[in-house]
Write an enzyme that holds these catalytic residues in place. Structure first.
Site, mmCIF file in Angstrom:
data_model
loop_
_atom_site.group_PDB
_atom_site.id
_atom_site.type_symbol
_atom_site.label_atom_id
_atom_site.label_comp_id
_atom_site.label_asym_id
_atom_site.label_seq_id
_atom_site.Cartn_x
_atom_site.Cartn_y
_atom_site.Cartn_z
ATOM 1 N N ASP A 1 142.359 40.974 107.921
ATOM 2 C CA ASP A 1 142.796 39.617 108.223
ATOM 3 C C ASP A 1 143.605 39.609 109.514
ATOM 4 O OD1 ASP A 1 141.603 38.573 105.973
ATOM 5 O OD2 ASP A 1 143.425 38.657 104.752
ATOM 6 N N TYR B 1 144.935 49.208 100.456
ATOM 7 C CA TYR B 1 145.812 48.178 101.012
ATOM 8 C C TYR B 1 147.222 48.332 100.443
ATOM 9 C CZ TYR B 1 141.266 45.900 101.769
ATOM 10 O OH TYR B 1 139.975 45.608 102.120
ATOM 11 N N TYR C 1 138.520 40.621 98.434
ATOM 12 C CA TYR C 1 139.597 39.884 99.094
ATOM 13 C C TYR C 1 140.905 40.107 98.329
ATOM 14 C CZ TYR C 1 135.958 37.385 101.704
ATOM 15 O OH TYR C 1 134.904 37.053 102.521
#
Length: 357
Positions: A187, A251, A322
């Site tokens: 992102d 992440y 996502y």
């Protein structure tokens, strides 16, 4: 029909004459053409080349007329061979398939163009700051023309990973442009840390082909926002590989809950979240992505730090999952979600990609 010796040898009838009514003496001018082409080629570094030609207009009409008479007037292959031989003699370079330079000669107008094979460089990039895009992102209001909304830059964001890597490459390779092909993308507001994200840089129309990649790496890394590592020359096939390979990604997210959450409850929720995740296209990207349900896997979810309403969590996931919506649930479009498991609304406050394997 008056013909040069080459065309007479192809057609097999007519009269050998000084002026050829078939090729307009293209064969007789091969050395002249080669001199002009080699002069232009000297502006580029190259080791290999190839020659192609185009037949149209009056020459094409002549071919069709002779074909009706049962005569095959195939000029291209013979002309290409003679021109290539002349270029080889003048440059010492070899004619090959997939060459550094392709010469396209127009047999109707006696003009030519050079097609320069791109240089491809594989490596990994780190994005050290937030709020720069991976690739160039034009302003949606002016489509790159420049307006008050974008402060007349023509861009939605001040810069991009692509620009920060491409600009030094364009300068060192003396290229027209460069394009970045990434293994997925983070992102805009996320950083790319750890060992970096795989990418291929396509250097377009380079005048230099043999740049020291250590010099390129140092030039890119002298900037503050982006760094690269492990640069190596590759080929066009690597672009397909990088774009299609399914990378596992890790992440680190700073998660903020609407109210305090007990540590044990949060750990249990993260453990039960592992496995299959069903995600309908997130609302935030629905304007540019097809609206459908995607099934992805969450391999691991680990609590790193927790204080009341705030937690730091590491997620290890299949490419295409996502993470922001995995946390928030996106109004039920992602199931299960961390918010659903805990029973408290949650959002990602900050996100970093820390590994792309």
């Amino acid at each position: 029909m008056n013909l040069c010796r080459e065309c007479y040898g192809i057609i097999g009838e007519g009269v050998v004459a000084e002026k050829c009514e078939a090729c307009c003496n293209a064969f007789d001018r091969v050395e002249e053409f080669a001199e002009e082409i080699v002069k232009k080629m000297s502006e580029y570094e190259f080791e290999t080349f190839n020659v192609g030609s185009r037949v149209w207009g009056s020459l094409k009409a002549l071919q069709e007329y002779l074909s009706l008479k049962g005569i095959e007037y195939e000029i291209k292959q013979r002309f290409n061979t003679k021109l290539a031989r002349a270029i080889e003699e003048k440059t010492g370079s070899k004619r090959t398939l997939n060459p550094d330079i392709t010469v396209l000669f127009d047999l109707e107008t006696f003009t030519f163009e050079l097609q320069i094979r791109p240089v491809f460089i594989y490596g990994r990039y780190l994005k050290r700051v937030r709020n720069i895009s991976q690739t160039r992102w034009l302003c949606g209001y002016c489509n790159g023309e420049g307006c008050e909304v974008c402060n007349f830059t023509g861009k939605k964001y001040v810069s991009s990973v692509e620009e920060l890597i491409a600009m030094p490459a364009v300068r060192l390779f003396k290229a027209r442009d460069a394009k970045l092909h990434g293994a997925g993308r983070e992102d805009v507001d996320a950083r790319m840390l750890g060992t970096g994200r795989p990418f291929v840089l396509e250097v377009i129309e380079p005048r230099k082909r043999f740049v020291d990649l250590k010099e390129l790496e140092e030039a890119i890394n002298s900037q503050k926002w982006v760094a690269v590592r492990d640069l190596e020359y590759t080929d066009a096939e690597k672009v397909r590989e990088v774009k299609t390979e399914r990378h596992r990604k890790t992440y680190r997210a700073k998660v903020v809950f609407e109210e305090k959450v007990e540590r044990e409850r949060l750990i249990e929720a993260l453990e039960s979240l592992k496995g299959e995740i069903r995600q309908r296209t997130p609302m935030r990207v629905s304007h540019r992505r097809a609206d459908r349900v995607r099934v992805r896997r969450l391999y691991d979810a680990r609590l790193i730090h927790h204080t009341g309403r705030v937690a730091v969590v590491e997620f290890e996931a299949e490419a295409g999952l996502y993470i922001k919506e995995l946390v928030s649930g996106d109004n039920g479009r992602t199931r299960p979600s961390l918010a659903e498991k805990v029973g408290v609304n949650a959002r990602v406050d900050r996100l970093d990609v820390i590994a792309v394997s």
